[in-house]
Motif scaffolding. Structure first.
Motif, PDB file in Angstrom:
ATOM      1  N   ILE A   5      60.289   7.056  27.068  1.00  0.00           N
ATOM      2  CA  ILE A   5      58.940   6.594  27.399  1.00  0.00           C
ATOM      3  C   ILE A   5      58.693   6.661  28.910  1.00  0.00           C
ATOM      4  O   ILE A   5      59.640   6.741  29.695  1.00  0.00           O
ATOM      5  N   ASP A   6      57.424   6.543  29.279  1.00  0.00           N
ATOM      6  CA  ASP A   6      57.053   6.464  30.687  1.00  0.00           C
ATOM      7  C   ASP A   6      57.147   4.993  31.123  1.00  0.00           C
ATOM      8  O   ASP A   6      56.276   4.183  30.791  1.00  0.00           O
ATOM      9  N   GLY A   7      58.190   4.669  31.869  1.00  0.00           N
ATOM     10  CA  GLY A   7      58.436   3.276  32.259  1.00  0.00           C
ATOM     11  C   GLY A   7      57.497   2.771  33.338  1.00  0.00           C
ATOM     12  O   GLY A   7      57.529   1.591  33.675  1.00  0.00           O
ATOM     13  N   ARG A   8      56.650   3.660  33.881  1.00  0.00           N
ATOM     14  CA  ARG A   8      55.689   3.185  34.883  1.00  0.00           C
ATOM     15  C   ARG A   8      54.638   2.299  34.215  1.00  0.00           C
ATOM     16  O   ARG A   8      53.998   1.484  34.872  1.00  0.00           O
ATOM     17  N   ASP A   9      54.438   2.486  32.910  1.00  0.00           N
ATOM     18  CA  ASP A   9      53.488   1.659  32.148  1.00  0.00           C
ATOM     19  C   ASP A   9      54.300   0.647  31.328  1.00  0.00           C
ATOM     20  O   ASP A   9      54.893   0.989  30.300  1.00  0.00           O
ATOM     21  N   LEU A  10      54.296  -0.611  31.792  1.00  0.00           N
ATOM     22  CA  LEU A  10      55.183  -1.592  31.157  1.00  0.00           C
ATOM     23  C   LEU A  10      54.710  -2.034  29.780  1.00  0.00           C
ATOM     24  O   LEU A  10      55.480  -2.588  29.000  1.00  0.00           O
ATOM     25  N   LYS A  11      53.425  -1.763  29.475  1.00  0.00           N
ATOM     26  CA  LYS A  11      52.952  -2.030  28.103  1.00  0.00           C
ATOM     27  C   LYS A  11      53.713  -1.125  27.134  1.00  0.00           C
ATOM     28  O   LYS A  11      54.115  -1.547  26.036  1.00  0.00           O
ATOM     29  N   ILE A  12      53.935   0.124  27.546  1.00  0.00           N
ATOM     30  CA  ILE A  12      54.667   1.058  26.678  1.00  0.00           C
ATOM     31  C   ILE A  12      56.115   0.590  26.530  1.00  0.00           C
ATOM     32  O   ILE A  12      56.676   0.599  25.429  1.00  0.00           O
ATOM     33  N   LEU A  13      56.709   0.143  27.633  1.00  0.00           N
ATOM     34  CA  LEU A  13      58.097  -0.341  27.554  1.00  0.00           C
ATOM     35  C   LEU A  13      58.177  -1.538  26.600  1.00  0.00           C
ATOM     36  O   LEU A  13      59.064  -1.609  25.750  1.00  0.00           O
ATOM     37  N   GLU A  14      57.203  -2.443  26.717  1.00  0.00           N
ATOM     38  CA  GLU A  14      57.205  -3.613  25.845  1.00  0.00           C
ATOM     39  C   GLU A  14      57.060  -3.190  24.379  1.00  0.00           C
ATOM     40  O   GLU A  14      57.787  -3.677  23.510  1.00  0.00           O
ATOM     41  N   ASP A  15      56.136  -2.254  24.105  1.00  0.00           N
ATOM     42  CA  ASP A  15      55.950  -1.776  22.722  1.00  0.00           C
ATOM     43  C   ASP A  15      57.258  -1.220  22.174  1.00  0.00           C
ATOM     44  O   ASP A  15      57.644  -1.506  21.039  1.00  0.00           O
ATOM     45  N   ALA A  16      57.931  -0.403  22.977  1.00  0.00           N
ATOM     46  CA  ALA A  16      59.169   0.237  22.505  1.00  0.00           C
ATOM     47  C   ALA A  16      60.257  -0.812  22.261  1.00  0.00           C
ATOM     48  O   ALA A  16      60.966  -0.759  21.255  1.00  0.00           O
ATOM     49  N   ILE A  17      60.344  -1.802  23.155  1.00  0.00           N
ATOM     50  CA  ILE A  17      61.361  -2.845  22.980  1.00  0.00           C
ATOM     51  C   ILE A  17      61.070  -3.676  21.732  1.00  0.00           C
ATOM     52  O   ILE A  17      61.968  -4.010  20.965  1.00  0.00           O
ATOM     53  N   GLU A  18      59.790  -3.985  21.530  1.00  0.00           N
ATOM     54  CA  GLU A  18      59.415  -4.856  20.418  1.00  0.00           C
ATOM     55  C   GLU A  18      59.417  -4.134  19.074  1.00  0.00           C
ATOM     56  O   GLU A  18      59.105  -4.723  18.049  1.00  0.00           O
ATOM     57  N   GLY A  19      59.689  -2.819  19.086  1.00  0.00           N
ATOM     58  CA  GLY A  19      59.708  -2.077  17.818  1.00  0.00           C
ATOM     59  C   GLY A  19      58.312  -1.763  17.299  1.00  0.00           C
ATOM     60  O   GLY A  19      58.140  -1.467  16.117  1.00  0.00           O
ATOM     61  N   ARG A  20      57.297  -1.857  18.185  1.00  0.00           N
ATOM     62  CA  ARG A  20      55.932  -1.485  17.771  1.00  0.00           C
ATOM     63  C   ARG A  20      55.749   0.017  17.997  1.00  0.00           C
ATOM     64  O   ARG A  20      56.531   0.637  18.739  1.00  0.00           O
ATOM     65  N   PRO A  21      54.706   0.631  17.369  1.00  0.00           N
ATOM     66  CA  PRO A  21      54.424   2.033  17.696  1.00  0.00           C
ATOM     67  C   PRO A  21      54.220   2.161  19.207  1.00  0.00           C
ATOM     68  O   PRO A  21      53.621   1.278  19.829  1.00  0.00           O
ATOM     69  N   PHE A  22      54.764   3.200  19.806  1.00  0.00           N
ATOM     70  CA  PHE A  22      54.665   3.340  21.266  1.00  0.00           C
ATOM     71  C   PHE A  22      54.294   4.766  21.635  1.00  0.00           C
ATOM     72  O   PHE A  22      54.529   5.706  20.872  1.00  0.00           O
ATOM     73  N   VAL A  23      53.739   4.928  22.830  1.00  0.00           N
ATOM     74  CA  VAL A  23      53.441   6.257  23.355  1.00  0.00           C
ATOM     75  C   VAL A  23      54.733   6.795  23.950  1.00  0.00           C
ATOM     76  O   VAL A  23      55.299   6.193  24.860  1.00  0.00           O
ATOM     77  N   GLY A  24      55.209   7.907  23.433  1.00  0.00           N
ATOM     78  CA  GLY A  24      56.468   8.465  23.920  1.00  0.00           C
ATOM     79  C   GLY A  24      57.129   9.233  22.794  1.00  0.00           C
ATOM     80  O   GLY A  24      56.485   9.556  21.795  1.00  0.00           O
ATOM     81  N   THR A  25      58.409   9.512  22.950  1.00  0.00           N
ATOM     82  CA  THR A  25      59.134  10.275  21.927  1.00  0.00           C
ATOM     83  C   THR A  25      60.192   9.391  21.274  1.00  0.00           C
ATOM     84  O   THR A  25      61.059   8.851  21.972  1.00  0.00           O
ATOM     85  N   LEU A  26      60.078   9.251  19.964  1.00  0.00           N
ATOM     86  CA  LEU A  26      61.109   8.554  19.198  1.00  0.00           C
ATOM     87  C   LEU A  26      62.122   9.605  18.755  1.00  0.00           C
ATOM     88  O   LEU A  26      61.757  10.601  18.120  1.00  0.00           O
ATOM     89  N   VAL A  27      63.382   9.394  19.140  1.00  0.00           N
ATOM     90  CA  VAL A  27      64.431  10.357  18.770  1.00  0.00           C
ATOM     91  C   VAL A  27      65.361   9.680  17.781  1.00  0.00           C
ATOM     92  O   VAL A  27      66.091   8.757  18.142  1.00  0.00           O
ATOM     93  N   LYS A  28      65.281  10.141  16.537  1.00  0.00           N
ATOM     94  CA  LYS A  28      66.025   9.451  15.469  1.00  0.00           C
ATOM     95  C   LYS A  28      67.352  10.154  15.211  1.00  0.00           C
ATOM     96  O   LYS A  28      67.487  11.352  15.467  1.00  0.00           O
ATOM     97  N   VAL A  29      68.294   9.370  14.702  1.00  0.00           N
ATOM     98  CA  VAL A  29      69.618   9.910  14.422  1.00  0.00           C
ATOM     99  C   VAL A  29      69.479  11.136  13.506  1.00  0.00           C
ATOM    100  O   VAL A  29      70.098  12.169  13.748  1.00  0.00           O
ATOM    101  N   GLU A  30      68.671  11.006  12.456  1.00  0.00           N
ATOM    102  CA  GLU A  30      68.378  12.195  11.624  1.00  0.00           C
ATOM    103  C   GLU A  30      67.041  12.018  10.928  1.00  0.00           C
ATOM    104  O   GLU A  30      66.490  10.960  10.913  1.00  0.00           O
TER     105      GLU A  30
END
Ligand code: UTP
Length: 235
Positions: free
Chosen positions: A210-235
């Motif tokens: 994610i783009d860590g300059r936007d802390l709303k995105i960081l919070e979304d990713a930490i909280e497990g909410r949909p986030f702007v960025g790339t989700l890279v899954k094990v498979e």
């Protein structure tokens, strides 16, 4: 108890110029950490080197070219940045570990005693992205958020190709094909460190880039909410 692991790119914590924006960002980061600690969760933050690492490595290259030594200069910068964040969180009374651990197993152990553990690099040969993946492995976290200064992983370099396509979701195998498996040069940059991707594959760690300059995105990713960025899954 939930443990969150974040790689905080030095380019996010220590951007070139714009001090006012940097100050606001720092204030919001502290609020986010207080919020996570307030909910009784734990967080390991692995801080990158940013401009001090780049400047230090460029200066050192005038005197020597040994990769191991240049990496040690980079590691020192990551630990400087980690100390800045650690001291600023201690100053507002957070339960932050007063030690900057030198290995991820030490950090995982310290995470059982403190809500927040902040560290930088560990050994030559990789970047703090890889350290964060190793910390996720050692602390039993299934995810690692990589907060950098690009919005997504792209199929080619967006700075060179205006038609570069961002990925919202991909697998670790697909990411590995993009990054290759050659370690980066000291101070070299890429969307994600190839060593980090290899270690994530070995230990089945999902990544969020994610783009860590936007802390709303960081919070979304930490909280497990949909986030702007790339989700890279094990498979
Ligand atoms: P960074 O982790 O900051 O590189 O390490 P980065 O992620 O590419 O850059 P930012 O964080 O987005 O700005 C900086 C340098 O320190 C050395 C490497 O030389 C790396 O390029 N380093 C860092 C290590 O050798 N080992 C580590 O564990 C961490």
């Amino acid at each position: 108890m939930t443990t969150h692991i974040v790689a905080l790119g030095g380019s996010v914590l220590r951007p070139e110029g714009d001090n006012a924006a940097s100050e606001t960002w720092f204030g919001k980061l502290r609020q986010l950490v207080v919020h996570i600690e307030g909910n009784g969760r734990r967080m390991g933050i692995v801080v990158g080197g940013g401009s001090p690492a780049r400047e230090g490595i460029i200066l050192a290259r005038n005197s020597f070219t040994d990769r191991y030594r240049l990496d040690n200069v980079g590691i020192a910068a990551t630990r400087l940045n980690a100390t800045i964040l650690q001291q600023s969180l201690l100053d507002i009374g957070c339960d932050v570990c007063p030690i900057i651990p030198k290995s991820t197993d030490e950090a995982a152990e310290l995470l059982t005693e403190h809500h927040i553990v902040i560290m930088g690099g560990t050994k030559p040969g990789h970047t703090t992205d890889a350290v964060a993946v190793a910390l996720a492995r050692d602390s039993g976290a299934s995810h690692c958020v990589i907060a950098t200064n690009v919005s997504h992983v792209y199929d080619s370099d967006p700075n060179k190709n205006e038609n570069a396509k961002p990925f919202d979701i991909m697998t670790l195998g697909e990411l590995s094909k993009l990054t290759g498996d050659t370690a980066l040069e000291p101070g070299g940059s890429a969307a994600v460190d190839p060593i980090a991707v290899n270690w994530a594959i070995e230990s089945c760690i999902n990544l969020a880039i994610i783009d860590g300059r936007d802390l709303k995105i960081l919070e979304d990713a930490i909280e497990g909410r949909p986030f702007v960025g790339t989700l890279v899954k094990v498979e």
